[in-house]
Design a protein around this motif. Sequence first.
Motif, PDB file in Angstrom:
ATOM      1  N   VAL A  80      -8.137  -3.996  46.501  1.00 22.04           N
ATOM      2  CA  VAL A  80      -7.139  -4.977  46.085  1.00 22.04           C
ATOM      3  C   VAL A  80      -6.498  -4.530  44.770  1.00 22.04           C
ATOM      4  N   GLN A  81      -5.176  -4.523  44.731  1.00 17.10           N
ATOM      5  CA  GLN A  81      -4.440  -4.223  43.510  1.00 17.10           C
ATOM      6  C   GLN A  81      -3.547  -5.417  43.187  1.00 17.10           C
ATOM      7  N   PRO A  82      -3.815  -6.105  42.069  1.00 18.41           N
ATOM      8  CA  PRO A  82      -3.015  -7.294  41.728  1.00 18.41           C
ATOM      9  C   PRO A  82      -1.544  -6.950  41.578  1.00 18.41           C
ATOM     10  N   LEU A  83      -0.698  -7.919  41.897  1.00 18.61           N
ATOM     11  CA  LEU A  83       0.732  -7.738  41.715  1.00 18.61           C
ATOM     12  C   LEU A  83       1.073  -7.803  40.230  1.00 18.61           C
ATOM     13  N   ASP A  84       2.189  -7.187  39.871  1.00 18.73           N
ATOM     14  CA  ASP A  84       2.639  -7.222  38.484  1.00 18.73           C
ATOM     15  C   ASP A  84       2.828  -8.677  38.054  1.00 18.73           C
TER      16      ASP A  84
END
Length: 776
Positions: free
Chosen positions: A593-597
């Motif tokens: 999982v990569q958080p959104l900006d």
Amino acid sequence: MSDDELSRRSLLDLFREEAQTQTRTLSAGLLALESTPTDAPTLEACMRATHSLKGAARIVGLPEAVDVASAMEDCFVAAQHGDVTIDAAHIDALLVGIDLLLAAGDASAPSAREAIDDFVARLAGAGAAAAGSAAVSAAVSSAYPGQETADADDEFARSPDDDADTAAAAETASASALAVTDPSAARASQDRDRMLRVRAGTLDRLLGFAGQSLVESRRMRPFANNLLRVRRAQGEVLAALGQFHERHAPTLGAEARASLAGIREQLAALERQLSERFDDLDRIDRRGTQLAQRLYDEALQCRMRPFGDAVHAYPRIVRDLARSLGKRVRLSIEGETTQVDRDILEMLDAPLGHLLRNALDHGIEDPDTRRLAGKPEEARLTIEARHSAGKLLISVADDGAGVDLAALRRAIVARGLAQPDAVAAMSEPELLEFLLLPGFTMREHVTDVSGRGVGLDAVLNFAKAVHGIVRIESAAGRGMRVVLQLPLTLSVVRSLIVEVAGEAYAFPLAHVRRALRVPREAIEMLEGQQHIVHEGRPVGLVTARQLLGASGAAAHSDDVCVVLIGAGHGADQEAALYGIAVDRFAGEHTLAVQPLDTRLGKVRNVAAAALLEDGAVALIVDVEDMVTSVARLVREGQLAGVARGAQAAARERKRILVVEDSLTVRELERKLLEKRGYAVSVAVDGMDGWNTLRNGHFDLVITDVDMPRMDGIELVAMIRNDPQQRGVPVMIVSYKDREDDRRRGLDAGADYYLTKGSFHDEALLDAVNDLIGEAT
């Protein structure tokens, strides 16, 4: 800030870390001594911990902490000599000492000299100071050969002008916390267990880079496969030359045969070189992929911490609260080494605290009641953490009275939550779900422990926040068990990958009930909305394209790919069930999982992003947000349908994009076309039209010429130069009615040029019909 101030702050940080570690040992030891007060190993461990803290406190200049640790050490030494027996009074006082040591390590905490003097007097009054100072010094010296006690060791006195000596002393004090017989083993253990502070954001970025490196490493395999095909093609060419030589060698002259032999030799040499390079590439590919996978696994492991880090304080909390309630309780913690995501671990304190208080106050009986019921007077309370089927299961169980279902039914009716007849017909799981409602309590009076209705609803809110569920089990007279089913980590999620309008989206499997293919003919209309039948019940059908804002027409097939999702918890899991129609299933994958900006804010129906193995970006769906969006569309009556059957697909309306900066003209054209049955989208200028066209499927573009940002001629040229859009018919509608203007538009690639001066309803509709036919 001076160097001395910075050095002192650094030493205080070290002391706080050591105090956290050593007081954890002390707390566990004291609770063990309550049942076995003469256990020699436990007394030794407690004495060593206090001795280490005393030395560390002397180094950093905390005289109050030195006094507290010294008094505690005297108590343990006296107990080792048999001069004192550690009883409940001693343990109460020593636990206060632990609190004082932790407070002394807090640089922001004010000095509490009076409280420390009271503690020392209290411990002495309990008989803890029976051993003489000489005996204490001798015992400590024998326990730590080569060292004197911190009270008498002038070398521990810190000189402000000697930072090197201070650092050496700090290292010595930290090493004493790892006291073992072999000094070399102590150093190795210290290096192996050394802790470093890393910012959470840095760790998240590291995990993101590790995931990207893993994706990039896997791109080598397709390249290697292509190279293998080239190698095989070269082999086929070489074989063909060999066959040509065998068949035609007699007809060729000597010079031609020599040239052909030279070509074959060169090709054979190239094939050998290519084979060697391919073998090298294959080894590099395998090693690179393995290293990238190990890097990713290690980076992911950095986010994991043992469950014991979150629960080390609970034995004392349970002891103190049980004593205040007049109950005897022994807490058991199982699965302390179970690895838990650090974000989940940091959020666990509040829900576990609520569950423990609930068990102590509501479930566990007092000793007299337990004895009359044939139970041991000492109750058993258990916290367990384990991994099961890709989930983290955390349970809090007690052997108390369990939930009184009759009292629960009365409480439900008294609070007006359900009618008596309905409550009487509810099953036990349905009744237990009411315990999770906000503000619900079975207590008639508020106490310091419970009765305010704040507790299990907080546990449910925590579970929802991490996409988990709560399950309650109860057995009358035998106890109650609350199970939290949570994801193993918030950094990695097992997901179903689907395709919507050519883009990849991920549905977390925790919220996917089923993934199925439904014949288009099986889609039914019920109260104006499309439904499918699943396990005998109607399920509302919604298109993912509408929910995710994707345009264009889906490819038609005999079946519709449907993802069944729900946001319910516990017994109401079936209350919110929807079918989301997607274009295609692309399999299951484990995603990092990569958080959104954060500058994007909250993106509707999207929770985060992830990289797929081919380097493509997949958006991770926020299922609960999606369910809310579906409910809103239902209320507003704006649900778009899925084409049912081949005939319905064939009757789908043709789509037209109107690009016009004049609001009046734009709305006029839109209404005319929609009245004739076409599906119409609008754009306010050429740039807006180009972006809209690329993100959807249109059968016709109608555009003006003079517009801001990009005029109509430029738009036509871009459409004709784009491989995917060049086949879309384009009509220009403009006030420019000169032949030069008309020729310029047609030369750019427009299929039709209509002037607004001669514009009327039928002229526009006839031109559209000429280009793309009727609306359906």
